[in-house]
Design a protein around this motif. Structure first.
Motif, short mmCIF file in Angstrom:
data_model
loop_
_atom_site.label_atom_id
_atom_site.label_comp_id
_atom_site.label_asym_id
_atom_site.label_seq_id
_atom_site.Cartn_x
_atom_site.Cartn_y
_atom_site.Cartn_z
N SER A 79 51.49 19.82 -39.97
CA SER A 79 50.66 18.66 -40.28
C SER A 79 50.33 18.61 -41.76
O SER A 79 50.50 19.60 -42.48
CB SER A 79 49.36 18.72 -39.48
OG SER A 79 48.58 19.80 -39.96
N THR A 126 48.38 24.65 -43.05
CA THR A 126 48.56 25.47 -44.24
C THR A 126 49.86 26.26 -44.16
O THR A 126 50.92 25.77 -44.50
CB THR A 126 47.34 26.38 -44.43
OG1 THR A 126 47.07 27.05 -43.20
CG2 THR A 126 46.14 25.56 -44.83
N GLU A 132 61.09 28.21 -31.30
CA GLU A 132 61.44 27.31 -32.40
C GLU A 132 60.24 26.40 -32.61
O GLU A 132 59.45 26.20 -31.68
CB GLU A 132 62.65 26.48 -31.97
CG GLU A 132 63.47 25.92 -33.11
CD GLU A 132 64.66 25.10 -32.59
OE1 GLU A 132 65.16 25.40 -31.49
OE2 GLU A 132 65.03 24.16 -33.30
P1 ADP Z 1 46.78 25.77 -39.15
O1 ADP Z 1 46.23 24.66 -39.99
O2 ADP Z 1 46.14 25.86 -37.82
O3 ADP Z 1 46.84 27.08 -39.86
P2 ADP Z 1 49.66 25.26 -39.51
O4 ADP Z 1 50.05 23.80 -39.57
O5 ADP Z 1 49.69 26.04 -40.76
O6 ADP Z 1 48.27 25.34 -38.74
O7 ADP Z 1 50.65 26.03 -38.47
C1 ADP Z 1 50.86 25.55 -37.17
C2 ADP Z 1 52.18 24.79 -37.07
O8 ADP Z 1 53.29 25.68 -37.24
C3 ADP Z 1 52.46 24.15 -35.74
O9 ADP Z 1 51.83 22.90 -35.60
C4 ADP Z 1 53.99 24.02 -35.70
O10 ADP Z 1 54.41 22.72 -36.06
C5 ADP Z 1 54.46 24.98 -36.78
N1 ADP Z 1 55.47 25.95 -36.32
C6 ADP Z 1 56.56 26.31 -37.02
N2 ADP Z 1 57.31 27.21 -36.34
C7 ADP Z 1 56.68 27.43 -35.15
C8 ADP Z 1 56.98 28.27 -34.02
N3 ADP Z 1 58.06 29.06 -33.96
N4 ADP Z 1 56.08 28.28 -33.00
C9 ADP Z 1 54.96 27.49 -33.05
N5 ADP Z 1 54.64 26.67 -34.08
C10 ADP Z 1 55.50 26.62 -35.15
#
Ligand code: ADP
Length: 277
Positions: A215, A219, A185
């Protein structure tokens, strides 16, 4: 041990905006410098590396001293144009300190649809790698509005990195994010969520565990990372999702240590007590 990762020679590393920028909008020079050092060191060892880097809009906002991303696509494209050259300047400086030259490759995802462009792209990558440069890839934001439009919804250098891995026959895609791996999750919502060691199939059970970005700069969240993983697995390639805060983990990943979540169709006898296989 993940023994199959030891022998990887050609590696694509994708880094997300949340790894390159601080939450306050400033550029995380320390992480970028470490990333440049680690990738240079891998080249020294004889590995072939390609970096797929997000961050053009984040860096552009900083450069233009804008507090927030404007809503219109042309304005975002203009910011990305400023940010992309600034980002390349930073990479060029840091890689240069370790003796490497970088080459900017801007792609649109439909490159795979046109045999001639596909061939040109492959030839360019192979030549850059052969001459010892480090290709740094981003979506061509001036042409492809898709990436920008999706950036707050399901942005997509994730998928592009998997396409690049296939184009250049990389054995491994290392996807660096702001999270340690793929969890049952979203850990932001449930701090007790457990991380998967390995995933062997992207099915509906896996997809429903994926949440959105964590964040302001993030993305796609997990869905685009799973899409990238699925694409890699379909092509017999492996992907590791790991935390980019400390780019040195790349050494451990390639040494086969259990860092992050490994997406592979090859069951390697890892720690397999997860409900999803
Ligand atoms: P990036 O900018 O590195 O591509 P993202 O913010 O798009 O990062 O994606 C990473 C985020 O996805 C994590 O910080 C977390 O909050 C979220 N997330 C949602 N579901 C999950 C999950 N099942 N496992 C891990 N992270 C998750």
């Amino acid at each position: 041990m993940r023994t199959s990762l030891n022998s990887c020679k050609r590696i694509v590393v994708k880094v997300g905006t949340s790894t390159l920028m601080y939450p306050n909008g400033n550029i995380n020079l320390r992480t970028i410098e470490k990333l440049a050092r680690v990738l240079s060191e891998l080249r020294n060892e004889g590995k072939e590396v390609v970096l797929v880097s997000s961050g053009a809009i984040g860096v552009g906002l900083r450069k233009l001293q804008l507090a927030k991303r404007p809503a219109s696509i042309p304005e975002q494209q203009a910011i990305a144009a400023v940010g992309q050259s600034e980002l390349m300047h930073i990479y060029s400086k840091f890689f240069g300190e370790y003796g490497y030259t970088v080459g900017q490759v801007l792609l649109t995802r439909d490159v795979t649809d046109y045999p001639t462009s596909r061939k040109n792209v492959i030839n360019t990558f192979n030549t850059l790698i052969r001459q010892g440069t480090v290709p740094i890839v981003n979506e061509n934001d001036t042409v492809a509005v898709e990436e920008i439009e999706h950036i707050t919804k399901y942005g997509d250098n994730d998928r592009l990195s998997a396409i690049v891995a296939k184009l250049i026959n990389a054995e491994l895609l290392i996807m660096l994010s702001d999270i340690d791996g793929f969890y049952h999750e979203n850990p932001l919502l449930n701090p007790t969520a457990e991380m998967f060691d390995e995933i062997h199939e992207i099915n509906d059970d896996v997809l429903k565990l994926a949440g959105g970005s964590g964040s302001d700069f993030g993305t796609g969240g997990m869905l685009t990372k799973l899409a990238a993983a699925e694409y890699c697995m379909q092509n017999g390639q492996q992907m590791v999702l790991a935390n980019g805060d400390h780019p040195e983990v790349i050494y451990q990943i390639i040494a086969g240590e259990k860092i992050g979540t490994l997406f592979t169709t090859d069951k390697q006898g890892g720690f397999l007590n997860d409900p999803i296989r």
